[in-house]
Structure formats: structure tokens, C-alpha cells
Design a protein around this motif. Sequence first.
Motif, PDB file in Angstrom:
ATOM      1  N   TRP A 139      -1.156  -5.688  33.636  1.00  0.00           N
ATOM      2  CA  TRP A 139      -1.107  -4.582  32.674  1.00  0.00           C
ATOM      3  C   TRP A 139      -1.514  -5.056  31.294  1.00  0.00           C
ATOM      4  N   GLY A 140      -1.257  -6.307  30.998  1.00  0.00           N
ATOM      5  CA  GLY A 140      -1.657  -6.845  29.701  1.00  0.00           C
ATOM      6  C   GLY A 140      -3.163  -6.810  29.507  1.00  0.00           C
ATOM      7  N   ILE A 141      -3.888  -7.118  30.575  1.00  0.00           N
ATOM      8  CA  ILE A 141      -5.349  -7.073  30.512  1.00  0.00           C
ATOM      9  C   ILE A 141      -5.828  -5.634  30.293  1.00  0.00           C
ATOM     10  N   LYS A 142      -5.214  -4.696  30.989  1.00  0.00           N
ATOM     11  CA  LYS A 142      -5.615  -3.294  30.841  1.00  0.00           C
ATOM     12  C   LYS A 142      -5.312  -2.767  29.440  1.00  0.00           C
ATOM     13  N   ILE A 143      -4.151  -3.082  28.934  1.00  0.00           N
ATOM     14  CA  ILE A 143      -3.793  -2.629  27.585  1.00  0.00           C
ATOM     15  C   ILE A 143      -4.712  -3.284  26.564  1.00  0.00           C
ATOM     16  N   GLY A 144      -5.010  -4.552  26.756  1.00  0.00           N
ATOM     17  CA  GLY A 144      -5.942  -5.237  25.858  1.00  0.00           C
ATOM     18  C   GLY A 144      -7.339  -4.634  25.923  1.00  0.00           C
ATOM     19  N   TRP A 145      -7.796  -4.304  27.125  1.00  0.00           N
ATOM     20  CA  TRP A 145      -9.102  -3.668  27.279  1.00  0.00           C
ATOM     21  C   TRP A 145      -9.127  -2.310  26.594  1.00  0.00           C
ATOM     22  N   LEU A 146      -8.054  -1.547  26.753  1.00  0.00           N
ATOM     23  CA  LEU A 146      -7.964  -0.224  26.134  1.00  0.00           C
ATOM     24  C   LEU A 146      -7.953  -0.333  24.610  1.00  0.00           C
ATOM     25  N   LEU A 147      -7.155  -1.233  24.070  1.00  0.00           N
ATOM     26  CA  LEU A 147      -7.115  -1.409  22.615  1.00  0.00           C
ATOM     27  C   LEU A 147      -8.434  -1.939  22.080  1.00  0.00           C
ATOM     28  N   GLY A 148      -9.063  -2.848  22.818  1.00  0.00           N
ATOM     29  CA  GLY A 148     -10.362  -3.365  22.392  1.00  0.00           C
ATOM     30  C   GLY A 148     -11.435  -2.281  22.379  1.00  0.00           C
ATOM     31  N   THR A 149     -11.417  -1.422  23.394  1.00  0.00           N
ATOM     32  CA  THR A 149     -12.371  -0.317  23.442  1.00  0.00           C
ATOM     33  C   THR A 149     -12.153   0.638  22.277  1.00  0.00           C
ATOM     34  N   CYS A 150     -10.903   0.968  22.015  1.00  0.00           N
ATOM     35  CA  CYS A 150     -10.595   1.867  20.889  1.00  0.00           C
ATOM     36  C   CYS A 150     -10.998   1.248  19.562  1.00  0.00           C
ATOM     37  N   LEU A 151     -10.715  -0.014  19.376  1.00  0.00           N
ATOM     38  CA  LEU A 151     -11.062  -0.688  18.123  1.00  0.00           C
ATOM     39  C   LEU A 151     -12.572  -0.782  17.940  1.00  0.00           C
ATOM     40  N   THR A 152     -13.278  -1.110  19.026  1.00  0.00           N
ATOM     41  CA  THR A 152     -14.737  -1.190  18.958  1.00  0.00           C
ATOM     42  C   THR A 152     -15.346   0.169  18.631  1.00  0.00           C
ATOM     43  N   ALA A 153     -14.863   1.210  19.285  1.00  0.00           N
ATOM     44  CA  ALA A 153     -15.389   2.557  19.025  1.00  0.00           C
ATOM     45  C   ALA A 153     -15.070   2.988  17.599  1.00  0.00           C
ATOM     46  N   PHE A 154     -13.878   2.666  17.120  1.00  0.00           N
ATOM     47  CA  PHE A 154     -13.503   3.068  15.767  1.00  0.00           C
ATOM     48  C   PHE A 154     -14.347   2.350  14.715  1.00  0.00           C
ATOM     49  N   THR A 155     -14.581   1.058  14.905  1.00  0.00           N
ATOM     50  CA  THR A 155     -15.343   0.308  13.894  1.00  0.00           C
ATOM     51  C   THR A 155     -16.834   0.616  13.943  1.00  0.00           C
TER      52      THR A 155
END
Length: 187
Positions: A139-155
Motif C-alpha cells: 500500500w505504501g507503493i500505491k500511496i506514493g504513486w498516487l501522491l507522486g502523480t498528483c504532485l507531478t500533475a499539479f506542478t
Amino acid sequence: MTGRKRLTAERRSDAYADRCHLLLRVAYPPRFMQARGEEFLSTLLDLAEPGRTRPDLRTVLDVVRASVVWRLREHPPLWRWLCYRLFGKRLPFRYRWWVRDDVLGRFFLVRLLGAWLSLVFLPFTLTDVFRLMGEPGSWGIKIGWLLGTCLTAFTSRRQIRRDLLAKHQFTPNGTPLAPQSDEGMPR
């Protein structure tokens, strides 16, 4: 005078016009309002009963129904929409104004991330929860992937908007380039 103040006839018609204008702004996209908003508003004002301060329920429902039909007619088919939303593919020329409204509209980033979340992240999570494919992942990998995707899209949201607008022959502020069809021939 206690309670409501009496409105003059002129103020009642102004209040009715303001409420009709608000209804149209909420129901239709800005492109429609720029092209046909005044005509639509004047039609609503002409059909209004004298002395009304707000449109009746039937009028409101008719305007909302018409706007939903108009938006559905302008929307690309599901498979084209999926390619556009998930992979940034270019839609046919017919849908370029829909893309402009989508990219320049409010909550573009939320719609983009919502599509990714519901169409990519959610199925993988469900396969893990129900153990449909081997051992459950971390689950840590999935949450990290989700946060990374959100951060990348936001920036990179400005670059995403610019790229999608350029791909559909618009300048970054949304004005169209020289009109062309899909084949590159002038219209």
C-alpha cells in the motif's frame, strides 16, 4: 415596513433578468454565452410573465435540460474521450471547442486526476483487495504513486494545458489559430 420590501416594476424586471443571466451562466459554458447568451436571455425576458422576480421551476428545468442536451451533443464519444483524458491524444476537429472549454474550465486538474484515479489506480487497488492477481502489493507503493502523480500533475498543470491547447490548434490563452481541418487543409 417589516418583512419584504415592495419592488418597483423596473426593479422586478432587473431582478428577473439577473436571475435568468445567472441561470444561463451556470447551465451553459462561456463559449455558448458569448455566442448566444444575449439572444437566449432576451427570449427568456420576452416570455416572462409581468411582475415576476425569478423564473418559475418549469423554465429553470427547461433551461437545464436544454443545456445538458447541448453538452452531451458536444461531448466526444467515450472511447475518444478515454484516449484524450488518459493519454493526451488529439481529438478530431469536430471536438476542438469542447477541448478548449475542458482545458480552460474550472477544475481541469481535478477532472484529469479523477479520470486517472478511477480508471487506472482504482482497478489495480481492487485487484489487490480481492486478490485477483497473485499476492497483494504494498500500500505504501500505491500511496506514493498516487501522491507522486498528483504532485507531478499539479506542478506541470500549465504545461499540460499549453500542450493540449496547442495540439488542438489554440494559443495558450484559448484563441484559435488559423482554421484547419484534421487533414491540415484550410477550411
